[in-house]
Design an enzyme around this catalytic site. Structure first.
Site, PDB file in Angstrom:
ATOM      1  N   GLY A 262       0.734  -1.187  -0.070  1.00 19.55           N
ATOM      2  CA  GLY A 262       0.243  -0.059  -0.034  1.00 19.55           C
ATOM      3  C   GLY A 262       0.795   1.162   0.177  1.00 19.55           C
ATOM      4  O   GLY A 262       0.481   2.356  -0.666  1.00 19.55           O
ATOM      5  N   ALA A 263       1.886   1.289   0.834  1.00 19.86           N
ATOM      6  CA  ALA A 263       2.872   2.301   0.798  1.00 19.86           C
ATOM      7  C   ALA A 263       4.087   2.083   1.836  1.00 19.86           C
ATOM      8  O   ALA A 263       3.888   0.757   2.314  1.00 19.86           O
ATOM      9  CB  ALA A 263       2.127   3.682   1.594  1.00 19.86           C
ATOM     10  N   GLU A 265       7.163   3.646   4.402  1.00 16.40           N
ATOM     11  CA  GLU A 265       7.528   4.652   5.328  1.00 16.40           C
ATOM     12  C   GLU A 265       9.048   5.318   5.274  1.00 16.40           C
ATOM     13  O   GLU A 265       9.396   5.683   6.309  1.00 16.40           O
ATOM     14  CB  GLU A 265       7.424   4.410   6.616  1.00 16.40           C
ATOM     15  CG  GLU A 265       8.078   3.313   7.364  1.00 16.40           C
ATOM     16  CD  GLU A 265       7.754   1.925   7.183  1.00 16.40           C
ATOM     17  OE1 GLU A 265       8.169   0.892   8.093  1.00 16.40           O
ATOM     18  OE2 GLU A 265       6.887   1.453   6.378  1.00 16.40           O
ATOM     19  N   ASN A 266       9.712   5.062   4.082  1.00 15.32           N
ATOM     20  CA  ASN A 266      10.857   5.484   4.062  1.00 15.32           C
ATOM     21  C   ASN A 266      11.142   6.633   4.673  1.00 15.32           C
ATOM     22  O   ASN A 266      10.250   7.663   4.342  1.00 15.32           O
ATOM     23  CB  ASN A 266      11.287   5.556   2.470  1.00 15.32           C
ATOM     24  CG  ASN A 266      10.956   4.309   1.611  1.00 15.32           C
ATOM     25  OD1 ASN A 266      11.365   3.159   1.861  1.00 15.32           O
ATOM     26  ND2 ASN A 266      10.081   4.777   0.733  1.00 15.32           N
ATOM     27  N   GLU A 299       1.836   5.752   7.515  1.00 16.26           N
ATOM     28  CA  GLU A 299       3.401   6.124   7.171  1.00 16.26           C
ATOM     29  C   GLU A 299       3.915   7.080   7.951  1.00 16.26           C
ATOM     30  O   GLU A 299       4.940   6.996   8.241  1.00 16.26           O
ATOM     31  CB  GLU A 299       3.091   5.918   5.439  1.00 16.26           C
ATOM     32  CG  GLU A 299       2.534   4.939   4.701  1.00 16.26           C
ATOM     33  CD  GLU A 299       2.988   3.441   5.109  1.00 16.26           C
ATOM     34  OE1 GLU A 299       4.273   3.334   5.513  1.00 16.26           O
ATOM     35  OE2 GLU A 299       2.093   2.553   5.266  1.00 16.26           O
ATOM     36  N   HIS A 302       5.017   6.026  11.248  1.00 20.53           N
ATOM     37  CA  HIS A 302       6.112   5.203  11.302  1.00 20.53           C
ATOM     38  C   HIS A 302       7.342   6.060  11.447  1.00 20.53           C
ATOM     39  O   HIS A 302       8.368   5.522  11.795  1.00 20.53           O
ATOM     40  CB  HIS A 302       6.130   4.491  10.107  1.00 20.53           C
ATOM     41  CG  HIS A 302       5.581   3.251  10.007  1.00 20.53           C
ATOM     42  ND1 HIS A 302       5.789   2.178  10.882  1.00 20.53           N
ATOM     43  CD2 HIS A 302       4.967   2.501   8.904  1.00 20.53           C
ATOM     44  CE1 HIS A 302       5.379   1.311  10.692  1.00 20.53           C
ATOM     45  NE2 HIS A 302       4.634   1.357   9.585  1.00 20.53           N
ATOM     46  N   GLU A 321       4.912  -2.512  13.085  1.00 23.08           N
ATOM     47  CA  GLU A 321       3.671  -2.561  12.172  1.00 23.08           C
ATOM     48  C   GLU A 321       2.435  -2.575  12.914  1.00 23.08           C
ATOM     49  O   GLU A 321       1.485  -2.000  12.878  1.00 23.08           O
ATOM     50  CB  GLU A 321       3.663  -3.738  11.210  1.00 23.08           C
ATOM     51  CG  GLU A 321       4.569  -3.537  10.093  1.00 23.08           C
ATOM     52  CD  GLU A 321       4.696  -2.330   9.405  1.00 23.08           C
ATOM     53  OE1 GLU A 321       3.645  -1.636   9.360  1.00 23.08           O
ATOM     54  OE2 GLU A 321       5.510  -2.146   8.648  1.00 23.08           O
TER      55      GLU A 321
END
Length: 887
Positions: A262-263, A265-266, A299, A302, A321
Site C-alpha cells: 500500500g505504501a 515509510e522510508n 506511514e 512510522h 507494524e
C-alpha cells in the site's frame, strides 16, 4: 534463490553482526538498462563479536570493484553473498556495481515504472541496489548523490534534506540528499521521474517550519488534496497525542502505480501505491477516502514508531507494524468524531480482523505475533503481524488507560530513540512507566500474546441467584493452536450487565470495593475463573467483550431473547452490532449444518426491521448491523467447511431480507439521500452507505420478482451519479443481483473510466467478487484474464481480479469440478515468474484447504501438489505451498 534452497531462519539464532556500518555515501548514475552505483561505507568493527570475513548481501547485481582504504581487494561471490577479507579494525569500504532497473519486474529494490525510477527496500530490497549488510539492526547515516537525464527525470529525490542540486554536462543534472538520522537499509528510498507536486508549508507547535510535498504524475495533481489534508491532520494529532513532532525540514510523499504494498515509510520520503494516495469524489468512494486518510497517517506515524525506533530483526516486525496500525486506528477514530462514528470504525476493524486474521490463525500459515522462524520474510507481512499486532497494542491501553499508555510511549522513546529494539523492550517500557499496574505484575503472562499462535477461545456462562441477588460469571479459555500444555493468556474482558428492561445494572464485584460502576474490566488469566457480582436486583444479560476488548472467539451461550435485549438496549454500540451478527450467524450455521434450506423467522426479520427504522441509530451503524457475517467468519465456526453450503445459506438470507423488508428498504433509500456537494464526512458517508445497502436489496428483490423499476433506477444512477460512492454502489447493486441491466452498466462504466487505472481496478474487482450464480462468475473471470486491460505485471490489476476471486470469493472459487483450483495454480505459477511477492499473496487462498469437505479437499490438495512440483518456484511461494501440504 529458487528450488527451495533457502534456509529456515530462527529468532533464537540472532547474533549481532561482526561489523557495523556507520555512514554510507551512495552515488547513483541512473540508467534504465544499467545503473551504476558507487557505495562508500565507514565500516566499524564490532568488538563484541569474533573477527571474521565481511559478508554482504547482494541480488541480481554485477560487482565491478571493491576497495578498502583506497586499495583494491579481492572478493568472492557465493550465490547472493559477497565475501570480503576485511581487516580486524575500522576501515573505509568502497564498492562499485551495476543493476538493471528495467528488468526488475519483482518491484523490489530499484525498478522502473511509467518512465521513472522508484525503490522498495522493505524487507530485503536494498541488496538489489548494492552490496550491504541488509538487516534492520545495521543503522547508518546516508548521503545520496543522484545523477540522471534532466529532461526525462526532472525530479530527483532521496531521504532526508536536500543539500545541493544543479546541472551537469550532457543534459544531465544532480541532487544531493543527506539524512541526519541513522536508519536501516530497508528505509532507503530513491525517486527519479517526471512528476508534479502539491506543496504546503506548515509550522509545528515548536515553531519550526516544514515543507510538505505530495508528488504524482502529471494529470493526477487534482487528486492529492485529501492526502495533503490527511498528512497535516496526522502531524497535528501525533504532536498533540504523543508529543512526537516532525524532525526533518521536509516530508515527501510520492505516488507510483506499480507497487507491491500500500505504501512505504522510508524516512522523509514515503512511496505510495497510487491506490492509497489519490482521491477524487468522481473516481474514489467514501471507503477510499477513509483508506487514504488511514494509510497516510500510518506511514507518517512510522516516522517515530519504526524509523526513529526500529526493529532489531524481522521477527520483531509487529513492534513497528502492530504499534503503528494501532496508532492509525486511534487517529481515524479521533477524526471520525462522534461516539457512534468511532464505534463504526471499531466495528469495521473487527469485521476485517475476523475475515482476514482469524482464518490465518486457524490455517497452515498460522504464526504468533512475533514468529519464531521463517524462510521468506515477505510472507510475514500478514494480518497477524499487523491487525492482531494492533489488537495486542490495544491491550496495553485497555490495561493502562490512555494516560498510562502515553507514559509508556514516552519512556519507550526516551530509552530507545535511535536504536533497533525488540517487542520485549516495548513491553518493558510500558510496565516500567506504570509500576503499579496490572500489566507490571503480569508482564510475563501478557507477553504470551507475542509468542502463542492461534485465537484464544473464551467460553462464558452465568448463573443468577435470585434469593441472594448475586450473579456469578464463569469464564474459561483455551487455545488449541498454542499447543498442548500452553499457559493461559492474559485476557481483559470489558463488560457490563443489562437488566431485562434494558437498563444498565451497577457492578459490585465480590471482594472488591463496591463502587457501583456500570462497566468494568475483568482479567481472565487462568484456564477458568469465576466472578461474582452482588446486589444484582434482577436477572441480567451479560454484555461481554465490549469494544472487542481482546482478539478472541467468544461463546457466551446467550439465547435469542437475550441477544435481542442487547441489540435494543446495550450501552456499548459494538455489542449492539455484535448481537445482530450473532442472531444472523446462528441461523446461517443452523442451515449449513442441517443441510436444509434457510428460512429466516419472523422474529429475526422484525429485529432487522427495527434496526433499520430506529431513529436513534446512526445510518452508518445501521448499515453495519444489517450486513450479514462474511463467509470466512462463518467458515471459522465449522470443523468441516462446505463453501457451497455457506454460499447458498448467505444468498438465501439476502434474498429473504430483500423481499421481507422491501418497503423498508425503499424508505431507507429515499430517506438517506445526501443533498448538496460531496463531503467525505462520517455523517454523509454513513447516509450513503445505508442508501447503497438499501438499493442493493431493492435491486435484488426486483430481479427475483422480474420487476424492472429498481434495476432501472440503479442503472440511471450509474449514469447520473455525481460521486463514485453512489455510482459504484448502483453498479454493484446491479452486478451482485445479476440483474438484466448489469452488463450494460458494466460496459457504460468501463467506457466512461477506461482512462483511469484505479477505477478500472474497481471494475475488475467487482466482477471477481460477485456472488456466484450458475457458474457465471467463474466463466466471467476466465474471460477477464484475456481482457486487453488485464496484466499480471501491475500488482493492483493482478490483485483486483485474481486475489479478489481466489482469496475473497469462496462461493465462486471452490467448485465441485475443481476449475477454480486449476485456474489458481496456473495463475500463481505465471505470477511467480514475474513478481513472487504478489504470487505469494495469491497462494494464500489455499491456507485452509485441509478443513474443506469433499470433493473440495482432495481437489485442492491435488492443485497444491501440482504447484509444488514446479522446479522454479520462488522461496515466497514455495514456503506457503510446503506449509499448506504439511497440514
Amino acid at each position: 534463490m529458487r528450488e527451495g534452497t533457502a534456509p529456515v531462519i530462527h529468532r533464537l539464532d540472532y547474533q549481532a553482526p561482526t561489523y557495523w556500518i556507520a555512514t554510507v555515501d551512495l552515488t547513483l548514475d541512473l540508467d534504465p538498462a544499467k545503473t551504476l552505483i558507487t557505495s562508500k561505507m565507514a565500516v566499524k568493527r564490532n568488538a563484541t563479536q569474533a573477527h571474521g570475513a565481511l559478508v554482504l548481501h547482494g541480488e541480481e547485481l554485477t560487482p565491478l570493484r571493491v576497495m578498502i582504504d583506497g586499495e583494491p581487494v579481492s572478493f568472492r561471490q557465493d550465490g547472493n553473498l559477497l565475501h570480503i577479507d576485511a581487516p580486524d579494525r575500522d576501515f573505509e569500504l568502497v564498492i562499485r556495481n551495476t543493476c538493471c532497473p528495467e528488468k526488475n519486474t519483482a518491484l523490489s529494490g530499484l525498478y522502473t515504472s511509467g518512465g521513472g525510477f522508484f525503490t522498495q527496500c522493505e524487507a530485503e530490497g536494498f541488496r538489489r541496489i548494492t552490496y550491504f549488510l541488509d538487516r534492520p539492526d545495521v543503522m547508518a547515516v546516508y548521503t545520496v548523490l543522484l545523477r540522471a537525464d534532466k529532461a526525462k527525470y526532472p525530479i530527483l529525490l532521496s531521504n532526508g534534506n536536500l543539500v545541493e542540486q544543479g546541472d551537469l554536462d550532457g543534459g544531465k543534472h544532480f541532487a544531493k540528499w543527506h539524512d541526519p538520522f541513522p536508519k536501516p537499509s530497508y528505509l532507503f528510498a530513491v525517486v527519479a521521474a517526471d512528476l508534479v507536486a502539491r506543496e504546503q508549508r506548515v509550522v509545528t507547535r515548536s515553531g519550526k517550519e516544514h515543507l510538505l510535498q505530495v508528488y504524482v504524475r502529471r494529470g493526477d495533481l487534482d487528486k492529492t488534496e485529501h492526502a495533503m489534508n490527511s498528512l497535516i491532520a496526522s502531524m497535528i494529532w501525533d504532536e498533540a497525542r504523543f508529543k512526537l513532532p516532525l524532525d526533518l525540514e521536509r516530508f515527501m510523499i510520492v505516488g507510483v502505480s506499480d507497487f507491491n504494498m500500500g505504501a512505504m515509510e522510508n524516512k522523509g520520503l514515503n512511496i505510495f501505491n497510487t491506490s492509497a494516495l489519490l482521491c477524487s469524489p468522481a473516481t474514489q468512494t467514501d471507503a477510499d477516502f477513509q483508506r487514504v486518510e488511514a494509510i497516510v497517517a500510518h506511514e507518517y506515524f512510522h516516522n517515530w514508531t519504526g524509523n526513529r525506533v526500529t526493529c532489531r530483526d524481522w521477527f520483531q516486525l509487529s513492534l513497528k507494524e502492530g504499534l503503528t496500525v494501532f496508532r492509525d486506528r486511534e487517529f481515524s477514530m479521533d477524526m471520525a468524531g462522534s461516539p457512534s462514528a468511532r464505534a463504526v470504525q471499531r466495528i469495521q476493524q473487527v469485521r476485517n480482523l475476523r475475515t482476514m486474521q482469524f482464518p490465518e490463525d486457524a490455517g497452515t500459515m498460522a504464526h504468533s505475533v512475533r514468529p519464531d522462524s521463517y524462510t521468506e520474510i515477505n510472507n510475514f507481512y500478514t494480518a497477524t503481524v499487523y491487525e492482531k499486532g494492533a489488537e495486542v497494542v490495544g491491550l496495553y491501553q485497555t490495561l493502562l488507560g490512555r494516560e498510562g499508555f502515553a507514559q509508556g510511549m514516552a519512556l519507550y522513546f526516551e530509552r530507545h530513540d535511535g536504536q533497533a529494539v525488540t517487542c520485549d523492550d516495548f513491553a518493558q517500557a510500558m510496565a516500567d512507566a506504570n509500576p503499579d499496574s496490572a500489566l507490571a505484575s503480569r508482564l510475563d503472562a501478557f507477553k504470551r500474546w507475542y509468542s502463542q499462535p492461534g485465537t484464544p477461545q473464551v467460553t462464558a456462562r452465568g448463573h443468577y441467584d435470585a434469593a441472594a441477588q448475586t450473579y456469578t460469571l464463569t469464564l474459561t479459555q483455551r487455545n488449541p493452536k498454542a499447543g498442548e500444555g500452553a499457559a493461559p493468556q492474559l485476557i481483559p474482558v470489558r463488560m457490563g450487565l443489562v437488566g431485562a428492561e434494558g437498563h444498565a445494572l451497577p457492578l459490585n464485584l465480590a471482594g472488591q470495593a463496591s463502587v457501583g460502576a456500570l462497566e468494568t474490566v475483568l482479567l481472565l488469566e487462568q484456564a477458568e475463573q469465576s466472578f461474582t457480582f452482588t446486589e444484582v436486583s434482577s436477572q441480567p444479560v451479560p454484555s461481554l467483550l465490549r469494544g472487542f476488548s481482546a482478539p478472541v472467539l467468544l461463546d457466551d451461550g446467550l439465547t435469542d431473547a437475550e441477544r435481542l435485549t442487547l441489540l435494543r438496549h446495550d450501552a456499548d454500540a459494538f455489542n449492539r452490532w455484535e448481537a445482530s451478527q450473532r442472531l444472523a450467524l446462528r441461523r446461517l450455521l443452523d442451515a449449513v449444518q442441517s443441510g436444509q434450506a434457510l428460512e429466516l423467522d419472523i422474529g429475526f426479520l422484525d429485529a432487522m426491521r427495527a434496526v433499520l427504522r430506529d431513529p436513534q441509530l446512526d445510518p452508518a451503524f445501521k448499515a453495519e448491523a444489517l450486513r450479514l457475517p462474511e463467509a470466512a467468519y462463518i467458515a471459522e465456526q465449522l470443523p468441516v467447511v462446505d463453501p457451497q453450503a455457506i454460499h447458498n445459506a448467505v444468498e438465501a438470507a439476502w434474498d429473504q431480507l430483500a423481499l421481507a423488508l422491501r418497503d423498508d428498504w425503499a424508505w431507507a433509500f429515499e430517506a438517506h439521500q445526501v443533498e448538496g456537494g460531496y463531503r467525505p464526512t462520517a455523517e454523509d458517508a454513513g447516509r450513503r452507505a445505508l442508501a447503497n445497502l438499501a438499493l442493493a436489496l431493492l435491486v435484488r428483490g426486483s430481479a427475483m420478482l422480474a420487476d424492472p423499476v429498481w434495476p432501472g433506477k440503479a442503472y440511471q444512477q450509474v449514469k447520473d451519479a455525481t460521486n463514485m460512492t453512489e455510482r459504484f454502489g448502483a453498479l454493484s447493486a446491479l452486478v451482485q443481483a445479476h440483474a438484466g441491466l448489469a452488463d450494460a452498466a458494466l460496459t457504460h462504466f468501463h467506457e466512461q473510466f477506461a482512462h483511469d487505472a484505479l477505477v478500472v481496478d474497481k471494475w475488475f474487482m467487482l466482477q471477481a467478487r460477485t456472488a456466484e450464480r450458475d457458474g457465471k462468475v467463474f466463466e466471467r473471470v476466465k474471460k477477464l484474464l484475456q481482457h486487453p486491460d488485464f496484466t499480471l505485471k501491475n500488482p493492483n490489476r493482478a490483485r483486483s481480479l485474481l486475489v479478489q476471486f481466489c482469496n475473497l470469493n469462496p462461493g465462486a472459487f471452490h467448485r465441485t469440478d475443481a476449475g477454480g483450483y486449476v485456474l489458481w495454480a496456473d495463475q500463481v505459477a505465471a505470477l511467480d515468474a514475474i513478481n513472487p511477492q504478489v504470487a505469494a499473496r495469491l497462494a494464500r487462498a489455499m491456507d485452509r484447504w485441509s478443513t474443506l469437505a469433499e470433493p473440495f479437499r482432495s481437489a485442492a490438495q491435488e492443485a497444491l501438489k501440482r504447484l509444488s512440483e514446479r522446479p522454479t518456484l520462488s522461496n515466497d511461494v514455495r514456503e506457503i505451498v510446503t506449509k499448506a501440504l504439511e497440514a
